[in-house]
Scaffold this motif. Structure first.
Motif, mmCIF file in Angstrom:
data_model
loop_
_atom_site.group_PDB
_atom_site.id
_atom_site.type_symbol
_atom_site.label_atom_id
_atom_site.label_comp_id
_atom_site.label_asym_id
_atom_site.label_seq_id
_atom_site.Cartn_x
_atom_site.Cartn_y
_atom_site.Cartn_z
ATOM 1 N N ASN A 1 0.834 -1.213 0.000
ATOM 2 C CA ASN A 1 0.000 0.000 0.000
ATOM 3 C C ASN A 1 0.866 1.259 0.000
ATOM 4 N N MET A 2 1.983 1.199 0.721
ATOM 5 C CA MET A 2 2.886 2.358 0.810
ATOM 6 C C MET A 2 3.643 2.565 -0.520
ATOM 7 N N LYS A 3 4.049 1.442 -1.139
ATOM 8 C CA LYS A 3 4.808 1.529 -2.389
ATOM 9 C C LYS A 3 3.942 2.121 -3.499
ATOM 10 N N PHE A 4 2.667 1.730 -3.506
ATOM 11 C CA PHE A 4 1.728 2.284 -4.498
ATOM 12 C C PHE A 4 1.561 3.792 -4.287
ATOM 13 N N ALA A 5 1.296 4.182 -3.033
ATOM 14 C CA ALA A 5 1.011 5.603 -2.747
ATOM 15 C C ALA A 5 2.197 6.474 -3.144
ATOM 16 N N MET A 6 3.425 6.037 -2.820
ATOM 17 C CA MET A 6 4.561 6.904 -3.127
ATOM 18 C C MET A 6 4.916 6.888 -4.612
ATOM 19 N N ASN A 7 4.269 5.998 -5.375
ATOM 20 C CA ASN A 7 4.442 5.991 -6.832
ATOM 21 C C ASN A 7 3.225 6.573 -7.557
ATOM 22 N N GLY A 8 2.392 7.274 -6.780
ATOM 23 C CA GLY A 8 1.309 8.047 -7.401
ATOM 24 C C GLY A 8 0.022 7.313 -7.664
ATOM 25 N N ALA A 9 -0.135 6.086 -7.166
ATOM 26 C CA ALA A 9 -1.420 5.393 -7.311
ATOM 27 C C ALA A 9 -2.348 5.833 -6.176
ATOM 28 N N LEU A 10 -3.656 5.902 -6.457
ATOM 29 C CA LEU A 10 -4.624 6.211 -5.407
ATOM 30 C C LEU A 10 -5.113 4.894 -4.819
ATOM 31 N N THR A 11 -5.478 4.933 -3.552
ATOM 32 C CA THR A 11 -5.856 3.699 -2.863
ATOM 33 C C THR A 11 -7.355 3.598 -2.682
ATOM 34 N N ILE A 12 -7.893 2.416 -3.010
ATOM 35 C CA ILE A 12 -9.242 2.063 -2.559
ATOM 36 C C ILE A 12 -9.023 1.022 -1.467
ATOM 37 N N GLY A 13 -9.507 1.357 -0.266
ATOM 38 C CA GLY A 13 -9.149 0.465 0.826
ATOM 39 C C GLY A 13 -10.078 0.545 2.024
ATOM 40 N N THR A 14 -9.988 -0.484 2.833
ATOM 41 C CA THR A 14 -10.705 -0.515 4.113
ATOM 42 C C THR A 14 -9.859 0.193 5.162
ATOM 43 N N MET A 15 -10.456 0.523 6.271
ATOM 44 C CA MET A 15 -9.718 1.125 7.396
ATOM 45 C C MET A 15 -9.019 0.006 8.156
ATOM 46 N N ASP A 16 -7.969 -0.506 7.540
ATOM 47 C CA ASP A 16 -7.231 -1.648 8.090
ATOM 48 C C ASP A 16 -5.739 -1.364 8.029
ATOM 49 N N GLY A 17 -5.000 -1.898 9.003
ATOM 50 C CA GLY A 17 -3.547 -1.776 9.005
ATOM 51 C C GLY A 17 -3.077 -0.356 8.738
ATOM 52 N N LEU B 1 -0.722 14.624 -4.540
ATOM 53 C CA LEU B 1 -0.803 14.778 -3.084
ATOM 54 C C LEU B 1 -0.513 13.464 -2.364
ATOM 55 N N ASN B 2 -0.861 12.332 -2.975
ATOM 56 C CA ASN B 2 -0.519 11.051 -2.369
ATOM 57 C C ASN B 2 0.991 10.882 -2.271
ATOM 58 N N VAL B 3 1.679 11.276 -3.349
ATOM 59 C CA VAL B 3 3.141 11.164 -3.328
ATOM 60 C C VAL B 3 3.728 12.171 -2.342
ATOM 61 N N ALA B 4 3.247 13.399 -2.433
ATOM 62 C CA ALA B 4 3.800 14.478 -1.590
ATOM 63 C C ALA B 4 3.668 14.167 -0.109
ATOM 64 N N ARG B 5 2.637 13.419 0.239
ATOM 65 C CA ARG B 5 2.350 13.182 1.663
ATOM 66 C C ARG B 5 2.676 11.741 2.085
ATOM 67 N N SER B 6 3.577 11.087 1.327
ATOM 68 C CA SER B 6 3.895 9.695 1.708
ATOM 69 C C SER B 6 5.210 9.586 2.477
ATOM 70 N N GLY B 7 5.741 10.764 2.886
ATOM 71 C CA GLY B 7 7.030 10.787 3.597
ATOM 72 C C GLY B 7 7.078 9.876 4.809
ATOM 73 N N LYS B 8 5.951 9.782 5.515
ATOM 74 C CA LYS B 8 5.931 8.982 6.755
ATOM 75 C C LYS B 8 6.288 7.526 6.491
ATOM 76 N N PHE B 9 6.036 7.050 5.286
ATOM 77 C CA PHE B 9 6.117 5.615 5.011
ATOM 78 C C PHE B 9 7.489 5.180 4.497
ATOM 79 N N SER B 10 8.495 5.997 4.831
ATOM 80 C CA SER B 10 9.872 5.576 4.563
ATOM 81 C C SER B 10 10.329 4.661 5.697
ATOM 82 N N SER B 11 11.020 3.600 5.351
ATOM 83 C CA SER B 11 11.528 2.711 6.410
ATOM 84 C C SER B 11 12.587 3.426 7.255
ATOM 85 N N ASP B 12 13.127 4.545 6.757
ATOM 86 C CA ASP B 12 14.060 5.330 7.584
ATOM 87 C C ASP B 12 13.328 5.840 8.828
ATOM 88 N N ARG B 13 12.082 6.266 8.652
ATOM 89 C CA ARG B 13 11.305 6.758 9.801
ATOM 90 C C ARG B 13 11.022 5.611 10.779
#
Ligand SMILES: [N-]=[N+]=N[C@]1([C@H](N)O)O[C@H](CO)[C@@H](O)[C@H](O)[C@H]1O
Length: 829
Positions: free
Chosen positions: A672-688, A797-809
């Motif tokens: 889910n994180m890899k998709f978001a940071m590559n500009g895909a939009l997510t259709i998803g449940t409120m899970d994980g 905006l999905n890409v711009a706001r995916s900073g949190k999902f770096s494994s560095d964090r």
């Protein structure tokens, strides 16, 4: 002149450390000749790849040796990441990115008439993992090196990794993986650090010469663990940490005596049985294989790793009493949890430490990460098997348990139910050792891998432990490395980043937020779309190459790639696709937004329903893809052999990311994180981690549907009858009937009966309950996609706001909250 100064001099003298293009060309030709024994005219693409790999490896070794020198000099506190799986993916591309020499090398080999992309494709992928857990370990050690944190990855060097998946007549077929067929230039065998490991046998007590009470473990057999080391370079730093994977070998590879008695097989029997230990990865994700060999594998690599850590500690003059000050050992799920008992065995039996001292060191050493709530995924080993394989460890576990339950009884007076619930021993049936309990009691820190998951851990699976020691519990949301999953996988998009915000983002992913100000810039948006379209064209080429199916890059690429599992609900997506097809068939001239549904993922060989889900996906594709009335407006593709390499090709080309697990089941997810940071939009449940992605990108840039985890519990408690729901939903009812009547199985109404019956009579993962919401949400997705400007803005905006999902964090959080480890900068020799 000291050896270090001498080797530094020699290193500087040699051309093998320079990163210049010309030194590369020379070194490449050198390696082609001296390593491969070939010259340009006669060499194969494999030879070119090997020669390039050795050339790049030289530059890596320079950093590796410099790092080891720095660490030895400073006796630095070190993280040991114990994982039965490391899904590393191919090394060459990642190493070129991290050394910052991709362009130079592309140019260097280009001037020799070669194409770097071709050479990159030659590398066999080390598939030493099943899915998210194994890949997370790989992302984590990349971030540990990039953050200049001293660390060792410890795992198993399986001779055969995850099977190679082919699709034959629509069915998954497993093929043996031979990643080592051409050897592996990225590893160095280190026999000098081999470890002898005992297995089986019995224990006996005795009094030693100093009149001390001792326990002797007399093993039934011993196996030698030989380490194979691979350098793990950080991104644009001098640090190169080590991944140490253990391979099992026989103490005696050939028994001449037996041979002389004419028994050849007997003579090599030890060799064969020993090597079997690390022969193959168990291909199960989330469902433990209660096989003896699996427990042997777990104990083998843990015993080797702890022995190795003590060798390093001793080598630096450290004392065993301070083991926990030198090493922070992280247990990647329960697979290495036997480590708690093994460290106690070493401290109590070998170093004769008093129990409490040993226990204090042990609990201060270990941290435990839980990756799943699925009850069937929580490992528990039958006592008999445990006693047979690890007799001493079982004794120690009983002792640990007795002392632990004493504390429990003090804390919860008279609450024997809680005592039974907390016990390390499951007293039901043939009695079992609960590995999650051993890991939790034996660790000073326990964490979940996303906020919801950690909450559910505290409320459910480990609730009693949380009640007992709340201070132990943490939550550290997963992350992925932006080096492989952006810089390497999506060079086109990264070029736009470089021009717009520079390339600091690769080390500090939060810098992507600077893209926000371009979200309404039409020219920028135009370029953004052009890049996505190019990536989709490239993916379309791969699809036709791998499946023979032509797809339209202008259509929406709706993608679900992950292991096949009922809780991930690939079959919910199938129900919705059939509904779209059905709608189209009832009005072929209806205005349908063209979609290409791309699935990929492996099913555990023994998981029949999951294999049938793959068959259902290929079956609907066989009908929809060739239905003239559809006119290509809907295409269904199952891409075989999902892997790190395939993932790198798929994520950049996706428009829509399907993250549709039943809420409360997917601990985190990382795709889910890899998709978001590559500009895909997510259709998803409120899970994980979907919840946190939605929080970061904003709910208006995320397509949410379905029940929350609390609503799922509520619905289950209230009594859930899927037939009722299906009856009440005409569209869903029609879809179920179409499958049941054999539309997708040439009239064979038996083929998909297990899936239909599962849906009607159990629906464990509540597909029917979430269907209407999902179907409505997909209509919302259609509406958004038609509004190209809006969709592009959401994507930016999905890409711009995916900073949190770096494994560095993630790793920085582990370092601060659990490991208390600080960076060590590495001067090059
Ligand atoms: N085992 N296990 N667990 C998983 C994945 N299947 O490997 O670990 C992954 C890594 O933590 C999670 O993202 C994922 O949700 C979880 O199911």
């Amino acid at each position: 002149m000291s050896p270090t100064e001498l080797s530094a001099d020699l290193l500087h003298a040699s051309d093998r450390t320079s990163l210049s293009k010309d030194s590369f060309k020379r070194a490449f030709i050198d390696n082609l000749f001296y390593t491969q024994g070939k010259f340009l005219q006669v060499a194969t693409h494999k030879d070119y790849y090997q020669a390039l790999a050795y050339t790049v490896r030289d530059r890596l070794l320079y950093r590796w040796v410099s790092t080891a020198t720095a660490y030895t000099g400073q006796v630095s506190r070190t993280v040991s990441y114990l994982s039965a799986e490391f899904l590393m993916g191919p090394s060459l591309g990642n190493t070129l990115i991290n050394l910052g020499i991709l362009d130079e090398v592309r140019q260097a080999v280009g001037e020799l008439g070669l194409d770097l992309t071709d050479l990159l494709d030659q590398e066999a992928e080390p598939g030493l993992g099943n899915g998210g857990l194994g890949r997370l370990a790989a992302c984590f050690i990349d971030s540990l090196a990039t953050l200049e944190l001293p660390a060792l990855g410890y795992g198993i060097r399986y001779e055969h990794g995850i099977f190679y998946q082919t699709i034959v007549d629509g069915w998954q077929v497993e093929n043996t993986d031979n990643w080592l067929r051409y050897g592996n230039p990225w590893e160095i065998r280190r026999p000098e650090w081999s470890v002898e490991v005992k297995i089986g046998g019995f224990t006996e007590t005795y009094t030693d010469t100093e009149d001390r009470h001792r326990v002797r473990w007399v093993p039934a057999k011993t196996v030698v663990g030989v380490p194979f080391d691979s350098p793990i370079p950080g991104y644009r730093v001098n640090t190169a940490n080590t991944l140490r994977l253990w391979s099992a070998e026989a103490t005696q590879s050939f028994d001449f005596e037996v041979f002389n008695r004419g028994d050849y097989l007997g003579a090599v029997n030890k060799k064969v049985t020993s090597e079997n230990l690390t022969k193959i990865l168990y291909p199960n994700d989330e469902t433990p294989q209660g096989k003896e060999l699996r427990l042997e594998q777990q104990y083998f690599f843990v015993a080797c790793s702890l022995h190795d850590m003590i060798r390093i500690l001793k080598g630096q003059g450290g004392s065993i009493e301070r083991f926990h000050e030198k090493f922070a050992v992280q247990l990647n799920d329960t697979h290495p949890a036997i480590g708690v008992a093994e460290l106690m065995r070493i401290l109590v039996d070998d170093y004769l430490l008093p129990w409490n001292d040993a226990w204090s060191i042990t609990t201060q050493t270990f941290g435990y990460t839980n990756h799943t709530l699925l009850p069937e995924a929580l490992e528990r080993w039958p006592l008999d098997l445990f006693r047979r394989l690890l007799p001493r460890h079982l004794e120690l576990i009983f002792e640990i348990n007795e002392r632990f339950l004493h504390d429990v009884r003090v804390a919860f007076l008279g609450d024997e139910a809680r005592v039974r619930a907390l016990s390390l021993i499951d007293e039901t049936g043939e009695r079992y050792v609960r590995m999650a309990h051993l890991a939790t009691v034996g660790s000073h820190a326990v964490n979940g891998v996303a906020t919801l998951h950690s909450d559910l851990l505290k409320k459910d699976v480990l609730a009693d432990f949380y009640a007992l020691s709340p201070q132990k519990f943490h939550s550290i949301t997963n992350g992925v490395t932006p080096r492989r999953w952006l810089a390497l996988a999506n060079p086109r998009l990264c070029e736009l980043f470089r021009e717009t915000i520079g390339d600091g983002w690769a080390k500090e992913l939060d810098q992507l937020r600077r893209l926000e100000r371009h979200a309404d810039d039409a020219a920028f948006a135009e370029r953004w779309r052009a890049i996505k379209l190019d990536n989709k064209r490239q993916l379309a080429d791969l699809i036709v190459q791998r499946t023979g199916i032509e797809v339209d890059p202008e259509s929406m690429f709706d993608v679900q790639v992950k292991r096949i599992h009922e809780y991930k609900r690939q079959h919910l997506a199938v129900l919705q696709i059939i509904a779209m097809y059905h709608r189209l068939k009832s009005d072929p001239n209806a205005e349908v937004l063209p979609r290409t549904f791309i699935f990929s993922g492996k099913a555990a060989p023994g998981y029949a329903i999951a294999k049938l889900m793959i068959r259902l996906i290929t079956a609907i594709g066989d009908v929809i893809n060739y239905d003239p009335e559809v006119r290509g407006r809907l295409k269904v593709v199952f891409m075989p052999n999902f892997s790190v390499t395939t993932g790198q090709r798929i994520y950049p080309g996706a428009d829509l990311s399907e993250q549709i697990s039943l809420a409360g089941k997917e601990a985190s997810g990382t795709g889910n994180m890899k998709f978001a940071m590559n500009g895909a939009l997510t259709i998803g449940t409120m899970d994980g981690a979907n919840i946190e992605i939605c929080e970061e990108v904003g709910s208006d840039n995320f397509f949410t549907f379905g029940m929350t985890a609390a609503q799922v519990e509520e619905r289950r408690r209230a009594g859930y009858d899927p037939r009722e729901v299906i009856e009440a939903n005409p569209e869903l009812h029609a879809v179920v009937e179409l499958i049941r009547n054999g539309l997708f199985s040439r009239g064979d109404t038996e083929l998909f009966k297990p899936i239909i019956d599962g849906l009607l009579w159990h629906d464990t993962y509540m597909l029917a309950a979430d269907y209407a919401s999902y179907s409505d949400c997909q209509l919302e997705v259609d509406r958004a996609y038609r509004d190209t400007a809006r969709w592009t803005r959401m994507s930016i905006l999905n890409v711009a706001r995916s900073g949190k999902f770096s494994s560095d964090r993630s790793i920085q959080e582990y370092a601060d909250k659990i490991w208390k480890v600080t960076p060590v900068s590495v001067p090059l020799l």
